[in-house]
Design a protein around this motif. Sequence first.
Motif, mmCIF file in Angstrom:
data_model
loop_
_atom_site.group_PDB
_atom_site.id
_atom_site.type_symbol
_atom_site.label_atom_id
_atom_site.label_comp_id
_atom_site.label_asym_id
_atom_site.label_seq_id
_atom_site.Cartn_x
_atom_site.Cartn_y
_atom_site.Cartn_z
ATOM 1 N N ALA A 20 0.835 -1.206 0.000
ATOM 2 C CA ALA A 20 0.000 0.000 0.000
ATOM 3 C C ALA A 20 0.869 1.256 0.000
ATOM 4 N N THR A 21 1.999 1.205 0.700
ATOM 5 C CA THR A 21 2.908 2.344 0.727
ATOM 6 C C THR A 21 3.532 2.567 -0.644
ATOM 7 N N MET A 22 3.870 1.474 -1.341
ATOM 8 C CA MET A 22 4.422 1.606 -2.692
ATOM 9 C C MET A 22 3.374 2.173 -3.642
ATOM 10 N N ALA A 23 2.110 1.800 -3.453
ATOM 11 C CA ALA A 23 1.036 2.340 -4.292
ATOM 12 C C ALA A 23 0.838 3.824 -4.042
ATOM 13 N N SER A 24 1.044 4.270 -2.782
ATOM 14 C CA SER A 24 0.843 5.682 -2.455
ATOM 15 C C SER A 24 1.876 6.573 -3.140
ATOM 16 N N GLU A 25 3.024 6.010 -3.508
ATOM 17 C CA GLU A 25 4.026 6.790 -4.244
ATOM 18 C C GLU A 25 3.547 7.104 -5.657
ATOM 19 N N ASN A 26 2.573 6.335 -6.156
ATOM 20 C CA ASN A 26 2.010 6.568 -7.483
ATOM 21 C C ASN A 26 0.649 7.257 -7.413
ATOM 22 N N GLY A 27 0.323 7.868 -6.269
ATOM 23 C CA GLY A 27 -0.931 8.606 -6.132
ATOM 24 C C GLY A 27 -2.138 7.741 -5.845
ATOM 25 N N ALA A 28 -1.917 6.540 -5.303
ATOM 26 C CA ALA A 28 -3.038 5.652 -4.974
ATOM 27 C C ALA A 28 -3.100 5.451 -3.465
ATOM 28 N N VAL A 29 -4.300 5.210 -2.953
ATOM 29 C CA VAL A 29 -4.507 4.935 -1.531
ATOM 30 C C VAL A 29 -5.310 3.646 -1.447
ATOM 31 N N VAL A 30 -4.996 2.802 -0.456
ATOM 32 C CA VAL A 30 -5.667 1.512 -0.323
ATOM 33 C C VAL A 30 -6.575 1.535 0.906
ATOM 34 N N PHE A 31 -7.828 1.125 0.719
ATOM 35 C CA PHE A 31 -8.798 1.072 1.809
ATOM 36 C C PHE A 31 -9.404 -0.314 1.889
ATOM 37 N N GLU A 32 -9.742 -0.745 3.117
ATOM 38 C CA GLU A 32 -10.586 -1.914 3.283
ATOM 39 C C GLU A 32 -12.017 -1.409 3.191
ATOM 40 N N VAL A 33 -12.823 -2.057 2.345
ATOM 41 C CA VAL A 33 -14.187 -1.585 2.103
ATOM 42 C C VAL A 33 -15.187 -2.706 2.375
ATOM 43 N N ALA A 34 -16.453 -2.340 2.435
ATOM 44 C CA ALA A 34 -17.523 -3.326 2.644
ATOM 45 C C ALA A 34 -17.544 -4.299 1.480
ATOM 46 N N ILE A 35 -17.780 -5.574 1.792
ATOM 47 C CA ILE A 35 -17.698 -6.633 0.783
ATOM 48 C C ILE A 35 -18.763 -6.460 -0.303
ATOM 49 N N GLY A 36 -19.885 -5.841 0.022
ATOM 50 C CA GLY A 36 -20.969 -5.679 -0.957
ATOM 51 C C GLY A 36 -20.933 -4.364 -1.712
ATOM 52 N N SER A 37 -19.913 -3.545 -1.487
ATOM 53 C CA SER A 37 -19.863 -2.237 -2.144
ATOM 54 C C SER A 37 -19.319 -2.372 -3.569
ATOM 55 N N ASN A 38 -19.717 -1.429 -4.425
ATOM 56 C CA ASN A 38 -19.219 -1.433 -5.796
ATOM 57 C C ASN A 38 -18.353 -0.191 -6.039
ATOM 58 N N LYS A 39 -17.733 -0.125 -7.210
ATOM 59 C CA LYS A 39 -16.777 0.946 -7.502
ATOM 60 C C LYS A 39 -17.387 2.350 -7.447
ATOM 61 N N PRO A 40 -18.579 2.600 -8.016
ATOM 62 C CA PRO A 40 -19.157 3.954 -7.902
ATOM 63 C C PRO A 40 -19.435 4.359 -6.459
ATOM 64 N N GLN A 41 -19.889 3.411 -5.630
ATOM 65 C CA GLN A 41 -20.123 3.725 -4.217
ATOM 66 C C GLN A 41 -18.820 4.088 -3.510
ATOM 67 N N ILE A 42 -17.751 3.346 -3.794
ATOM 68 C CA ILE A 42 -16.449 3.602 -3.170
ATOM 69 C C ILE A 42 -15.931 4.967 -3.600
ATOM 70 N N LYS A 43 -16.051 5.281 -4.895
ATOM 71 C CA LYS A 43 -15.596 6.573 -5.409
ATOM 72 C C LYS A 43 -16.337 7.718 -4.728
ATOM 73 N N GLU A 44 -17.659 7.605 -4.641
ATOM 74 C CA GLU A 44 -18.478 8.652 -4.013
ATOM 75 C C GLU A 44 -18.109 8.826 -2.539
ATOM 76 N N ALA A 45 -17.909 7.700 -1.828
ATOM 77 C CA ALA A 45 -17.594 7.761 -0.403
ATOM 78 C C ALA A 45 -16.243 8.418 -0.156
ATOM 79 N N VAL A 46 -15.223 8.051 -0.931
ATOM 80 C CA VAL A 46 -13.883 8.627 -0.739
ATOM 81 C C VAL A 46 -13.889 10.112 -1.065
#
Length: 98
Positions: A20-46
């Motif tokens: 996750a730290t290596m991903a953050s160097e490329n402008g990405a952040v890693v989150f644990e999310v609800a198992i039933g959530s989808n990509k648009p919901q995750i985008k809106e929440a973040v």
Amino acid sequence: MKAKPEHYDVVRKPVVTEKATMASENGAVVFEVAIGSNKPQIKEAVEALFGVKVKAVNTTITKGKAKRFRGRLGKRADVKKAYVTLEEGNTIDVTTGL
């Protein structure tokens, strides 16, 4: 965008590992999310919780392992992770609280 209570149900916690730290160097952040959530919901929440612009969301589901506890067989829960790529100039500091 204002944060709603359901946004806190979608994004559970940040993942702080070497990968996750290596991903953050490329402008990405890693989150644990609800198992039933989808990509648009995750985008809106973040975007609502952290006030940033999200470029892309990639998700993975890690299946829970079978482990022994005091001789009995148990199973860890399945975990869904979201790799959230942010637009240029946006950052999230996961070391501070929400």
